[in-house]
Design a protein around this motif. Structure first.
Motif, mmCIF file in Angstrom:
data_model
loop_
_atom_site.group_PDB
_atom_site.id
_atom_site.type_symbol
_atom_site.label_atom_id
_atom_site.label_comp_id
_atom_site.label_asym_id
_atom_site.label_seq_id
_atom_site.Cartn_x
_atom_site.Cartn_y
_atom_site.Cartn_z
ATOM 1 N N ASN A 238 0.797 -1.235 0.000
ATOM 2 C CA ASN A 238 0.000 0.000 0.000
ATOM 3 C C ASN A 238 0.822 1.275 0.000
ATOM 4 O O ASN A 238 0.254 2.362 0.116
ATOM 5 C CB ASN A 238 -0.974 0.026 1.180
ATOM 6 C CG ASN A 238 -1.947 -1.123 1.164
ATOM 7 O OD1 ASN A 238 -2.310 -1.627 0.095
ATOM 8 N ND2 ASN A 238 -2.360 -1.576 2.340
ATOM 9 N N CYS A 239 2.140 1.171 -0.078
ATOM 10 C CA CYS A 239 2.999 2.355 -0.161
ATOM 11 C C CYS A 239 3.496 2.513 -1.599
ATOM 12 O O CYS A 239 3.463 1.577 -2.401
ATOM 13 C CB CYS A 239 4.201 2.236 0.775
ATOM 14 S SG CYS A 239 3.789 2.220 2.525
ATOM 15 N N LEU A 240 3.970 3.704 -1.921
ATOM 16 C CA LEU A 240 4.647 3.893 -3.188
ATOM 17 C C LEU A 240 5.954 3.100 -3.184
ATOM 18 O O LEU A 240 6.553 2.864 -2.133
ATOM 19 C CB LEU A 240 4.938 5.377 -3.406
ATOM 20 C CG LEU A 240 3.709 6.260 -3.667
ATOM 21 C CD1 LEU A 240 4.050 7.721 -3.432
ATOM 22 C CD2 LEU A 240 3.171 6.058 -5.068
ATOM 23 N N ARG A 241 6.373 2.723 -4.376
ATOM 24 C CA ARG A 241 7.642 2.004 -4.454
ATOM 25 C C ARG A 241 8.801 2.898 -4.019
ATOM 26 O O ARG A 241 9.749 2.440 -3.376
ATOM 27 C CB ARG A 241 7.862 1.487 -5.871
ATOM 28 C CG ARG A 241 9.134 0.674 -6.055
ATOM 29 C CD ARG A 241 9.202 0.050 -7.426
ATOM 30 N NE ARG A 241 8.146 -0.963 -7.587
ATOM 31 C CZ ARG A 241 7.953 -1.641 -8.728
ATOM 32 N NH1 ARG A 241 8.740 -1.405 -9.787
ATOM 33 N NH2 ARG A 241 6.994 -2.542 -8.799
ATOM 34 N N LYS A 242 8.715 4.171 -4.369
ATOM 35 C CA LYS A 242 9.765 5.113 -3.980
ATOM 36 C C LYS A 242 9.179 6.524 -3.939
ATOM 37 O O LYS A 242 8.370 6.908 -4.785
ATOM 38 C CB LYS A 242 10.917 5.068 -4.974
ATOM 39 C CG LYS A 242 12.088 5.998 -4.644
ATOM 40 C CD LYS A 242 12.822 5.562 -3.388
ATOM 41 C CE LYS A 242 13.563 4.255 -3.599
ATOM 42 N NZ LYS A 242 14.339 3.863 -2.383
ATOM 43 N N VAL A 243 9.591 7.297 -2.920
ATOM 44 C CA VAL A 243 9.261 8.711 -2.818
ATOM 45 C C VAL A 243 10.560 9.455 -2.589
ATOM 46 O O VAL A 243 11.392 9.032 -1.779
ATOM 47 C CB VAL A 243 8.289 8.997 -1.649
ATOM 48 C CG1 VAL A 243 7.943 10.485 -1.604
ATOM 49 C CG2 VAL A 243 7.035 8.168 -1.765
ATOM 50 N N ALA A 244 10.750 10.564 -3.310
ATOM 51 C CA ALA A 244 11.987 11.342 -3.155
ATOM 52 C C ALA A 244 11.661 12.826 -3.174
ATOM 53 O O ALA A 244 10.777 13.278 -3.915
ATOM 54 C CB ALA A 244 12.979 11.006 -4.267
ATOM 55 N N TRP A 245 12.365 13.564 -2.315
ATOM 56 C CA TRP A 245 12.285 15.025 -2.316
ATOM 57 C C TRP A 245 13.390 15.562 -3.235
ATOM 58 O O TRP A 245 14.567 15.202 -3.092
ATOM 59 C CB TRP A 245 12.477 15.607 -0.929
ATOM 60 C CG TRP A 245 11.663 15.035 0.201
ATOM 61 C CD1 TRP A 245 12.107 14.803 1.453
ATOM 62 C CD2 TRP A 245 10.282 14.679 0.215
ATOM 63 N NE1 TRP A 245 11.109 14.302 2.254
ATOM 64 C CE2 TRP A 245 9.956 14.222 1.522
ATOM 65 C CE3 TRP A 245 9.275 14.681 -0.747
ATOM 66 C CZ2 TRP A 245 8.693 13.779 1.877
ATOM 67 C CZ3 TRP A 245 7.999 14.241 -0.394
ATOM 68 C CH2 TRP A 245 7.720 13.805 0.898
ATOM 69 N N GLU B 95 15.061 10.318 0.234
ATOM 70 C CA GLU B 95 14.153 9.378 -0.395
ATOM 71 C C GLU B 95 13.678 8.356 0.628
ATOM 72 O O GLU B 95 14.278 8.182 1.699
ATOM 73 C CB GLU B 95 14.809 8.697 -1.593
ATOM 74 C CG GLU B 95 16.052 7.915 -1.271
ATOM 75 C CD GLU B 95 16.697 7.341 -2.531
ATOM 76 O OE1 GLU B 95 16.347 7.791 -3.640
ATOM 77 O OE2 GLU B 95 17.531 6.440 -2.400
ATOM 78 N N SER B 96 12.593 7.704 0.287
ATOM 79 C CA SER B 96 11.956 6.772 1.212
ATOM 80 C C SER B 96 12.794 5.507 1.372
ATOM 81 O O SER B 96 13.644 5.182 0.538
ATOM 82 C CB SER B 96 10.564 6.408 0.704
ATOM 83 O OG SER B 96 10.650 5.767 -0.559
ATOM 84 N N GLU C 146 12.221 7.368 6.182
ATOM 85 C CA GLU C 146 13.385 8.248 6.121
ATOM 86 C C GLU C 146 13.063 9.614 5.522
ATOM 87 O O GLU C 146 13.544 10.638 6.002
ATOM 88 C CB GLU C 146 14.481 7.568 5.287
ATOM 89 C CG GLU C 146 15.779 8.348 5.198
ATOM 90 C CD GLU C 146 16.465 8.509 6.544
ATOM 91 O OE1 GLU C 146 17.153 9.533 6.732
ATOM 92 O OE2 GLU C 146 16.304 7.615 7.404
ATOM 93 N N HIS C 147 12.256 9.658 4.472
ATOM 94 C CA HIS C 147 11.984 10.947 3.829
ATOM 95 C C HIS C 147 11.131 11.849 4.717
ATOM 96 O O HIS C 147 11.311 13.073 4.709
ATOM 97 C CB HIS C 147 11.332 10.754 2.453
ATOM 98 C CG HIS C 147 10.043 10.022 2.476
ATOM 99 N ND1 HIS C 147 9.899 8.737 2.964
ATOM 100 C CD2 HIS C 147 8.788 10.397 2.060
ATOM 101 C CE1 HIS C 147 8.645 8.338 2.840
ATOM 102 N NE2 HIS C 147 7.947 9.330 2.312
ATOM 103 N N TRP C 148 10.231 11.264 5.519
ATOM 104 C CA TRP C 148 9.435 12.096 6.425
ATOM 105 C C TRP C 148 10.290 12.578 7.599
ATOM 106 O O TRP C 148 10.147 13.722 8.049
ATOM 107 C CB TRP C 148 8.222 11.327 6.934
ATOM 108 C CG TRP C 148 7.214 11.020 5.879
ATOM 109 C CD1 TRP C 148 6.829 9.791 5.426
ATOM 110 C CD2 TRP C 148 6.464 11.975 5.104
ATOM 111 N NE1 TRP C 148 5.883 9.908 4.435
ATOM 112 C CE2 TRP C 148 5.640 11.235 4.221
ATOM 113 C CE3 TRP C 148 6.417 13.364 5.075
ATOM 114 C CZ2 TRP C 148 4.777 11.852 3.317
ATOM 115 C CZ3 TRP C 148 5.549 13.985 4.184
ATOM 116 C CH2 TRP C 148 4.752 13.230 3.327
ATOM 117 N N ALA C 149 11.179 11.731 8.102
ATOM 118 C CA ALA C 149 12.073 12.156 9.178
ATOM 119 C C ALA C 149 12.980 13.292 8.703
ATOM 120 O O ALA C 149 13.230 14.260 9.439
ATOM 121 C CB ALA C 149 12.909 10.981 9.668
#
Length: 557
Positions: free
Chosen positions: A182-189, A199-200, A222-225
């Motif tokens: 249910n999460c994206l495979r990858k998220v990056a700022w 990135e996540s 990691e990306h939210w932290a």
């Protein structure tokens, strides 16, 4: 009717609203620990190069820069909500009753310009960041992250996928060793140059499991932290003055604005999937019964501007509101819907955003009070007098904080404009904040009443003990008064002899008084027995004998 895969979303906006609980600052005195002052630390960090900088609002600018959309936003709310959101200027006469500055303290970071999302099917999309803000509330240990992204010309199913997968603080489970469900495979700022800032790490399954085993708390992705830094997770080994922890579900509440060419082309199943922020169906067919759809329309749909049977642009806007999400769908070419200043888009980003922010702040603050009460009770040890004193102080601080919250932040109504008033009522109903407020108020008052009753009991017990000492001291007072204090002629004695006589009398007398105080509870029972005509002489004698009988120790209360 066109398949969902063929519908293009011409303009899409998503705002994540993530409430977090701030931990009391340990370096402050006890009374100040309960006050939300963490924003002052962020203000100091801003001068040292922190990406979070204080955000000046439009209402702080010069009067010449004030625009009509700011005026429309301001008058949407009732006066007491206006003072909360925007503060109040002191009059020329120096009005001491002025509300003063707003208790809101907002910080914004501008280094993150894009969000890269890699979906489960491998597709990659870049979303532009509109703004990233942190909302602090004076006197309440709650902070809310507001994260707005936008995109154009996206398939509706991709928009549904982004709504369902993006706002997740951490994975709930894994479909495989390195595949978070249910999460994206990858998220990056990404920054302005397209460089990756963070990135996540959803795929690091073992890291999440180990963290849970060590701290009994979930690990933030990691990306939210990185985004919240210099705020650090409370359940971690990281050092930081401002610490936070999760206060609600790991899926962040959200708002979404969806503009399509023909809103009437959306099926009932599409509206249901959007309104409930559900997972897009692989075959685009959801097993929905007519009753389920009818309940959804009755509970979650605000159809004041929606009449599909008319097929007119003035009736092509549909709003859906639940406890988790506020979604609106409308026609892209319709000025009423798409105008960013006077249309629904402008209201979505300002008035409606503030409605949702207030509703989720209310819920978060009430959850915070409940958590503090539970923590105070769990730390209470009735056998430890120090623990009892700490419990009493914590409950009284909670009562004071709750009273200030009631006067400064609690609103049952925020607007008399029909749309804003009804939307806020729907949010409160789904979030159940009114019932939660009553429960917290009753719990705080019950605990405070218990403390007051306990103080009265202790005072009454002290009065009884002093009364017993006075009664037994009355015997000596009467005897010495009758003898006139002339029993011995000590006038001719030396000073040292007088001092010796004084000590010989004072020390036994003081000892007798202290002994009487120590036995005052048993003596009071003896006096009660003596004064009760229904008690026989034998029973009174037993009560007198119990004065010197050693009783089993009881825990202090």
């Amino acid at each position: 009717m066109a398949p969902t895969s063929d519908i293009l979303v011409r303009h899409f906006r998503q705002i994540l609203i993530w409430p977090l609980q701030l931990m009391p600052m340990s370096h402050l005195p006890g009374e100040l620990k309960a006050m939300g002052r963490q924003w002052e630390i962020l203000q100091c960090a801003a001068s040292e190069g922190s990406p979070w900088q204080p955000r000046a609002t439009e209402f702080d600018a010069s009067p010449e820069q004030f625009e009509e959309r700011h005026y429309r936003e301001f008058i949407t709310f009732l006066p007491y909500v206006q003072r909360f959101l925007y503060g109040e200027q002191v009059s020329m006469a120096g009005d001491i009753a002025s509300y003063g500055r707003s208790p809101l303290h907002v910080f914004r970071r501008s280094d993150i310009q894009q969000v890269l999302m890699v979906f489960k099917d491998g597709a990659t999309h870049h979303f532009k960041v509109a703004h990233i803000d942190l909302y602090f509330f004076y006197d309440v240990d709650v902070v809310i992250l507001a994260f707005e992204i936008m995109g154009n010309d996206l398939p509706l199913r991709r928009v549904q996928d982004a709504l369902f997968r993006f706002g997740r603080a951490y994975p709930a489970q894994w479909d495989g060793p390195r595949e978070a469900a249910n999460c994206l495979r990858k998220v990056a700022w990404l920054d302005a140059d397209g460089e990756v800032l963070a990135e996540s790490d959803y795929e690091e399954r073992q890291a999440y499991l180990s963290h849970m085993g060590q701290y009994r708390a979930p690990r933030m992705a990691e990306h939210w932290a990185y985004l919240l830094n210099p705020l650090v997770p409370h359940h971690s080994g990281l050092e930081g003055e401002v610490r936070y922890r999760q206060i609600e579900y790991h899926r962040m509440p959200l708002m979404a604005y969806i503009a399509v060419d023909d809103p009437f082309a959306l099926r009932d199943e599409d509206f249901y999937a959007l309104g409930t922020v559900g997972k897009p169906s692989e075959d685009q067919i959801l097993p929905l019964t007519p009753k389920l759809l009818a309940d959804f329309e009755a509970d979650c749909c605000f159809d004041r501007f929606w009449a599909p049977e008319q097929r007119h642009r003035s009736a092509s806007t549909r709003m859906m509101c639940s406890g988790h999400a506020f979604i609106m769908v409308g026609q892209h070419g319709n000025e009423f819907y798409s105008n960013p200043y006077t249309g629904v888009l402008g209201q979505f980003r300002h008035q409606h955003f503030l409605l949702v922010l207030i509703a989720h702040f209310h819920k978060s603050a009430l959850l915070l009070f409940s958590d503090r009460m539970a923590a105070a009770l769990s730390a209470l040890n009735l056998k430890d007098p120090l623990s009892i004193r700490h419990f009493k102080r914590e409950i009284r601080l909670l009562l004071e904080s709750f009273l200030r919250f009631n006067q400064r932040y609690w609103f049952r109504e925020v607007s008399h404009q029909i749309v804003s008033s009804q939307l806020f009522g729907m949010m409160n109903r789904h979030l159940d904040t009114v019932r939660q407020h009553e429960e917290v108020r009753e719990s705080v008052q019950s605990m405070n009443q218990y403390l007051e009753n306990d103080d009265l009991r202790r005072q009454a017990d002290t009065v009884v003990r002093l009364t017993v000492v006075t009664i037994f001291g009355l015997l000596g007072t009467t005897i010495t008064g009758f003898l006139g204090m002339n029993l011995f002629d000590l006038a001719a004695e030396s000073g040292w002899m007088k001092l010796l006589y004084f000590a010989a009398v004072s020390l036994p007398t003081a000892g007798l008084i202290f002994y009487t105080v120590a036995r005052s509870k048993s003596l009071s029972e003896f006096l009660d027995a003596m004064s009760d005509e229904r008690v026989s002489n034998k029973q009174a004698f037993v009560a007198l004998r119990n004065v010197w009988r050693k009783k089993k120790a009881q825990p202090p209360v």
